[in-house]
Design an enzyme around this catalytic site. Structure first.
Site, PDB file in Angstrom:
ATOM      1  CG  ASP A   1      -0.057  -0.185   2.262  1.00 63.63           C
ATOM      2  OD1 ASP A   1       1.229  -0.023   2.443  1.00 63.63           O
ATOM      3  OD2 ASP A   1      -0.719  -0.725   3.543  1.00 63.63           O
TER       4      ASP A   1
ATOM      5  CD  GLU B   1       1.030  -6.833   3.443  1.00 67.16           C
ATOM      6  OE1 GLU B   1       0.967  -5.420   3.380  1.00 67.16           O
ATOM      7  OE2 GLU B   1       1.905  -7.229   4.059  1.00 67.16           O
TER       8      GLU B   1
ATOM      9  CD  GLU C   1       0.485   4.556   4.430  1.00 67.01           C
ATOM     10  OE1 GLU C   1      -0.410   5.140   5.123  1.00 67.01           O
ATOM     11  OE2 GLU C   1       1.696   4.632   4.855  1.00 67.01           O
TER      12      GLU C   1
ATOM     13  CG  HIS D   1       7.032   4.391   9.956  1.00 66.19           C
ATOM     14  ND1 HIS D   1       6.771   3.228  10.484  1.00 66.19           N
ATOM     15  CD2 HIS D   1       6.447   4.409   8.616  1.00 66.19           C
ATOM     16  CE1 HIS D   1       6.204   2.282   9.533  1.00 66.19           C
ATOM     17  NE2 HIS D   1       5.891   2.963   8.434  1.00 66.19           N
TER      18      HIS D   1
ATOM     19  NE  ARG E   1       4.186   9.997   3.774  1.00 65.67           N
ATOM     20  CZ  ARG E   1       5.009  10.818   3.293  1.00 65.67           C
ATOM     21  NH1 ARG E   1       4.704  12.322   3.203  1.00 65.67           N
ATOM     22  NH2 ARG E   1       5.982  10.634   2.711  1.00 65.67           N
TER      23      ARG E   1
ATOM     24  CG  HIS F   1      11.291   5.565   9.292  1.00 63.96           C
ATOM     25  ND1 HIS F   1      11.819   6.472   8.336  1.00 63.96           N
ATOM     26  CD2 HIS F   1      10.601   4.515   8.576  1.00 63.96           C
ATOM     27  CE1 HIS F   1      10.918   6.136   6.957  1.00 63.96           C
ATOM     28  NE2 HIS F   1      10.409   4.997   7.400  1.00 63.96           N
TER      29      HIS F   1
HETATM   30  C1  UD1 Z   1       6.856   4.878   3.354  1.00 64.64           C
HETATM   31  C2  UD1 Z   1       5.453   4.351   3.109  1.00 64.64           C
HETATM   32  C3  UD1 Z   1       4.606   3.490   4.167  1.00 64.64           C
HETATM   33  C4  UD1 Z   1       5.516   2.539   4.920  1.00 64.64           C
HETATM   34  C5  UD1 Z   1       6.975   3.187   5.101  1.00 64.64           C
HETATM   35  C6  UD1 Z   1       7.805   1.884   5.608  1.00 64.64           C
HETATM   36  C7  UD1 Z   1       4.364   6.241   1.374  1.00 64.64           C
HETATM   37  C8  UD1 Z   1       3.458   7.043   1.222  1.00 64.64           C
HETATM   38  N1  UD1 Z   1       4.642   5.525   2.793  1.00 64.64           N
HETATM   39  O1  UD1 Z   1       6.629   5.590   4.199  1.00 64.64           O
HETATM   40  O2  UD1 Z   1       3.639   3.028   3.816  1.00 64.64           O
HETATM   41  O3  UD1 Z   1       5.074   2.136   5.907  1.00 64.64           O
HETATM   42  O4  UD1 Z   1       7.598   3.805   3.861  1.00 64.64           O
HETATM   43  O5  UD1 Z   1       9.102   2.482   6.204  1.00 64.64           O
HETATM   44  O6  UD1 Z   1       4.479   5.106   0.534  1.00 64.64           O
HETATM   45  N2  UD1 Z   1      14.524   8.317   4.120  1.00 64.64           N
HETATM   46  C9  UD1 Z   1      15.864   8.279   4.050  1.00 64.64           C
HETATM   47  N3  UD1 Z   1      16.236   7.199   3.743  1.00 64.64           N
HETATM   48  C10 UD1 Z   1      15.559   5.893   3.556  1.00 64.64           C
HETATM   49  C11 UD1 Z   1      14.366   6.032   3.858  1.00 64.64           C
HETATM   50  C12 UD1 Z   1      13.726   7.004   4.169  1.00 64.64           C
HETATM   51  O7  UD1 Z   1      16.549   9.153   4.369  1.00 64.64           O
HETATM   52  O8  UD1 Z   1      16.218   4.764   3.321  1.00 64.64           O
HETATM   53  C13 UD1 Z   1      13.738   9.609   4.639  1.00 64.64           C
HETATM   54  C14 UD1 Z   1      13.929  10.544   3.308  1.00 64.64           C
HETATM   55  O9  UD1 Z   1      14.120  11.744   3.811  1.00 64.64           O
HETATM   56  C15 UD1 Z   1      12.531  10.335   3.163  1.00 64.64           C
HETATM   57  C16 UD1 Z   1      11.483  10.009   4.179  1.00 64.64           C
HETATM   58  O10 UD1 Z   1      12.365   9.357   4.863  1.00 64.64           O
HETATM   59  O11 UD1 Z   1      12.105  11.625   2.010  1.00 64.64           O
HETATM   60  C17 UD1 Z   1      10.370   9.604   4.140  1.00 64.64           C
HETATM   61  O12 UD1 Z   1      10.190   8.558   3.221  1.00 64.64           O
HETATM   62  P1  UD1 Z   1       8.812   8.162   2.670  1.00 64.64           P
HETATM   63  O13 UD1 Z   1       9.214   6.905   1.772  1.00 64.64           O
HETATM   64  O14 UD1 Z   1       8.390   9.458   1.814  1.00 64.64           O
HETATM   65  O15 UD1 Z   1       8.034   7.809   3.881  1.00 64.64           O
HETATM   66  P2  UD1 Z   1       7.768   6.651   4.974  1.00 64.64           P
HETATM   67  O16 UD1 Z   1       7.337   7.365   6.095  1.00 64.64           O
HETATM   68  O17 UD1 Z   1       9.070   6.080   4.899  1.00 64.64           O
HETATM   69  N1  UDP Z   2      12.409  -3.335  10.284  1.00 65.50           N
HETATM   70  C1  UDP Z   2      13.827  -3.545  10.045  1.00 65.50           C
HETATM   71  N2  UDP Z   2      14.606  -2.533  10.473  1.00 65.50           N
HETATM   72  C2  UDP Z   2      14.307  -1.697  11.417  1.00 65.50           C
HETATM   73  C3  UDP Z   2      12.874  -1.518  11.714  1.00 65.50           C
HETATM   74  C4  UDP Z   2      11.974  -2.249  11.079  1.00 65.50           C
HETATM   75  O1  UDP Z   2      14.398  -4.380   9.228  1.00 65.50           O
HETATM   76  O2  UDP Z   2      15.066  -0.766  12.019  1.00 65.50           O
HETATM   77  C5  UDP Z   2      11.640  -4.429   9.524  1.00 65.50           C
HETATM   78  C6  UDP Z   2      10.630  -4.874  10.306  1.00 65.50           C
HETATM   79  O3  UDP Z   2      11.080  -5.930  10.735  1.00 65.50           O
HETATM   80  C7  UDP Z   2       9.464  -5.268   9.302  1.00 65.50           C
HETATM   81  C8  UDP Z   2       9.639  -4.156   8.284  1.00 65.50           C
HETATM   82  O4  UDP Z   2      10.873  -3.606   8.349  1.00 65.50           O
HETATM   83  O5  UDP Z   2       9.888  -6.377   8.364  1.00 65.50           O
HETATM   84  C9  UDP Z   2       8.623  -3.117   8.724  1.00 65.50           C
HETATM   85  O6  UDP Z   2       8.781  -1.897   8.073  1.00 65.50           O
HETATM   86  P1  UDP Z   2       8.134  -0.492   8.112  1.00 65.50           P
HETATM   87  O7  UDP Z   2       7.835  -0.328   9.825  1.00 65.50           O
HETATM   88  O8  UDP Z   2       9.099   0.710   7.813  1.00 65.50           O
HETATM   89  O9  UDP Z   2       7.014  -0.399   7.397  1.00 65.50           O
HETATM   90  P2  UDP Z   2       5.502  -0.905   7.661  1.00 65.50           P
HETATM   91  O10 UDP Z   2       5.491  -2.414   7.879  1.00 65.50           O
HETATM   92  O11 UDP Z   2       4.631  -0.146   8.661  1.00 65.50           O
HETATM   93  O12 UDP Z   2       4.821  -0.480   6.161  1.00 65.50           O
END
Ligand code: UD1
Ligand code: UDP
Length: 382
Positions: A98, A120, A134, A210, A212, A243
C-alpha cells in the site's frame, strides 16, 4: 513454451522484505523469468534489504529525496516506469501492499495495459485517512489488479465486500516466508548496542514508529509515553531503531535523547530486527510488518495507532490497540510489565498471517492464471 516474464516493482523497506522471498521463488522456477525494478522510494533502508537477501535490481529509478512529498514519489515513479515497461515487456507486474510505489507501479502497469498482481491484497480499515495514504493506495490498486494475493480469509472477504473483480487467492503473508531465513537461535547481532544488552535479566522493549498520520501531536504523545515508561521502570531497556524520515527523527531525538535506558539507534537490517524481536519482552509499534512478525515469535504487541487493518492477531489475543494517547499507552505498557497473568495471556505464538509457504502459492496461482497448470493452489488455512 515461453517463460512468463514477471516484473516485481517495489521501493520501500517493508515491500522489499516481503517481496524478496517471492522474487527468489520465481527466479528458482524454470517457468519464470523474474525481473526486479526498484523505485528507490527508500534508499539506505531498501539497499540494506537487497544486501541481506542477496538480490540485484534489473532497474532502479532512484527517486528518493529528503522529506519527499507523496506527489513527488508518485509522479517520478509513473514517469520512470515508462522506459522500464518498454524495455522489459513483462507478462505481469507484481506490486506489494500500500505504499506510493505500490500505487504508482500499478497505475503505470495499467497505462501500458500490463496485468497487475497485488501481493498483500485486501487489507482495509475503511477510513481513507488512516493509515494515510496507505488505505487509499491499496483500494486503488485493488481496482487495477487482475490477481489478488490475500494473506488471510478476512482480507479476501474485504475484497468481496467491495465487489472487486479478478482472481483472488488466500496465500498467507510472504513475511512469514522471509522469517524462515532471518530468525536463528544462534544469531549474533552485528549492531554493538544490541550485543551489549542483557536480554535474560533486563526487560527489553522493541519500539518503532513512523506513520504519516502520527506526525505531530500523536507522535509527540507516543514519545512522551516512552520517556515516562523508561523513567518509571528501572528494569526496562527500550531499543528504538529510528526511521530515517527527518520528521520522525526530529520528534524522537527531541524527546528521547539522553533519557536513561532508551537506546535510540539507526535503522537496523532485517536480520538484526527479527532477532531483536525474537529476544525482546514485548513490542510497541505503529508498523504494519511488526504486527505480523511479533505474534509469530510469541511476543505481545502494543499498536501505537487508533485502528488496525490487521485484526487477526488482535482476535488471537497477542496484539492490543494502545492508541496514540500518552496515558493509554502508559497504562497498557505498565500492565504488561507488572501483571504476569496479563503478560502471559498475550505472549503465545500464533500464526494467523501465514505458514511460510505464501510464495509457493503465489507462484502456483500465477501459473494457473496463465493456463500453465490445471489446478488452482489450495488456500492458506484450507
Ligand atoms: C513509506 C510508506 C509507508 C511505509 C513506510 C515503511 C508511502 C506514502 N509511505 O513511508 O507506507 O509504511 O515507507 O517504512 O509510501 N528516508 C531516508 N532513507 C531511507 C528511507 C527514508 O533518508 O532509506 C527519509 C527521506 O528523507 C524520505 C523520508 O525518509 O523523504 C520519508 O520516506 P517516505 O518513503 O516518503 O515515507 P515513509 O514514512 O518512509
Ligand atoms: N525493520 C527493520 N529494521 C528496522 C525496523 C524495522 O528491518 O530498524 C523491518 C521490520 O522487521 C519489518 C519491516 O521492517 O519487517 C517493517 O517496515 P516499516 O515498519 O518501515 O513499514 P510498515 O510495515 O509499517 O509498512
Amino acid at each position: 513454451m515461453n517463460k512468463l516474464k514477471i516484473l516485481s516493482v517495489f521501493g520501500t523497506r517493508p515491500e522489499a522484505i516481503k517481496m524478496a522471498p517471492l522474487v527468489k521463488q520465481l527466479a528458482a522456477l524454470p517457468e519464470f523469468e523474474s525481473l526486479c525494478c526498484l523505485t528507490g522510494q527508500h534508499r539506505q533502508m531498501l539497499d540494506s534489504v537487497m544486501d541481506i537477501f542477496d538480490l540485484k535490481a534489473d532497474f532502479d529509478l532512484n527517486i528518493m529525496q529528503a522529506s519527499q512529498t507523496l506527489s513527488s514519489i508518485t509522479s517520478k515513479t509513473l514517469l520512470g516506469m515508462e522506459a522500464v515497461i518498454a524495455a522489459a515487456k513483462p507478462d505481469l507486474i507484481l506490486v506489494h501492499g500500500d505504499t506510493s510505489t505500490t500505487f504508482a507501479g500499478a497505475l503505470a502497469a495499467f497505462y501500458h495495459k500490463v496485468p497487475v498482481g497485488h501481493v498483500e491484497a485486501g487489507l482495509r480499515t475503511w477510513d481513507k485517512y488512516s493509515p494515510y495514504p496507505e488505505e487509499m493506495n491499496r483500494c486503488l490498486v485493488g481496482r487495477i489488479a487482475e490477481l489478488h494475493f490475500c494473506p488471510t480469509v478476512n482480507n479476501l472477504r474485504n475484497l468481496e465486500r467491495e465487489a472487486i473483480p479478478g482472481a483472488k487467492f488466500i496465500t498467507g503473508n510472504t513475511v512469514i516466508d522471509a522469517m524462515k531465513t532471518t530468525v536463528r537461535q544462534d544469531f549474533c547481532f552485528s549492531v554493538p548496542e544490541l550485543n551489549g544488552l542483557d536480554f535474560q535479566h533486563r526487560r527489553v522493549i522493541a519500539v518503532t514508529c513512523h506513520r504519516r498520520e502520527n506526525y505531530g501531536e500523536p507522535m509527540r504523545e507516543i514519545m512522551e509515553a516512552i520517556r515516562e515508561l523508561a523513567l518509571s521502570h528501572p528494569e526496562i531497556e527500550v531499543v528504538y531503531p529510528v526511521h530515517l524520515s527527518p520528521t520522525v527523527r526530529e520528534c524522537a531525538f527531541g524527546i528521547l535523547q539522553d533519557i536513561p535506558r532508551v537506546h535510540l539507534i539507526d535503522p537496523i537490517d532485517v536480520e538484526n530486527m527479527h532477532n531483536l524481536m525474537a529476544r525482546c519482552y514485548f513490542v510497541m509499534t505503529d508498523s504494519g510488518g511488526l504486527q505480523e512478525e511479533a505474534p509469530a515469535l510469541g511476543k505481545p504487541v502494543l499498536v501505537l495507532r487508533r485502528e488496525t487493518e490487521r485484526p487477526e492477531a488482535v482476535e488471537a489475543g497477542t496484539v492490543k490497540l494502545a492508541g496514540v494517547r500518552k496515558q493509554d499507552i502508559l497504562t497498557l505498557a505498565g500492565e504488561l510489565l507488572t501483571d504476569e497473568a496479563a503478560y502471559n495471556a498475550m505472549a503465545h505464538a500464533v500464526n494467523p498471517y501465514g505458514d511460510g509457504n505464501a510464495c509457493q502459492r503465489i507462484a502456483q496461482a500465477i501459473l494457473w492464471h496463465f493456463g500453465r497448470i490445471g489446478e488452482k493452489p489450495a488456500d492458506f488455512g484450507a
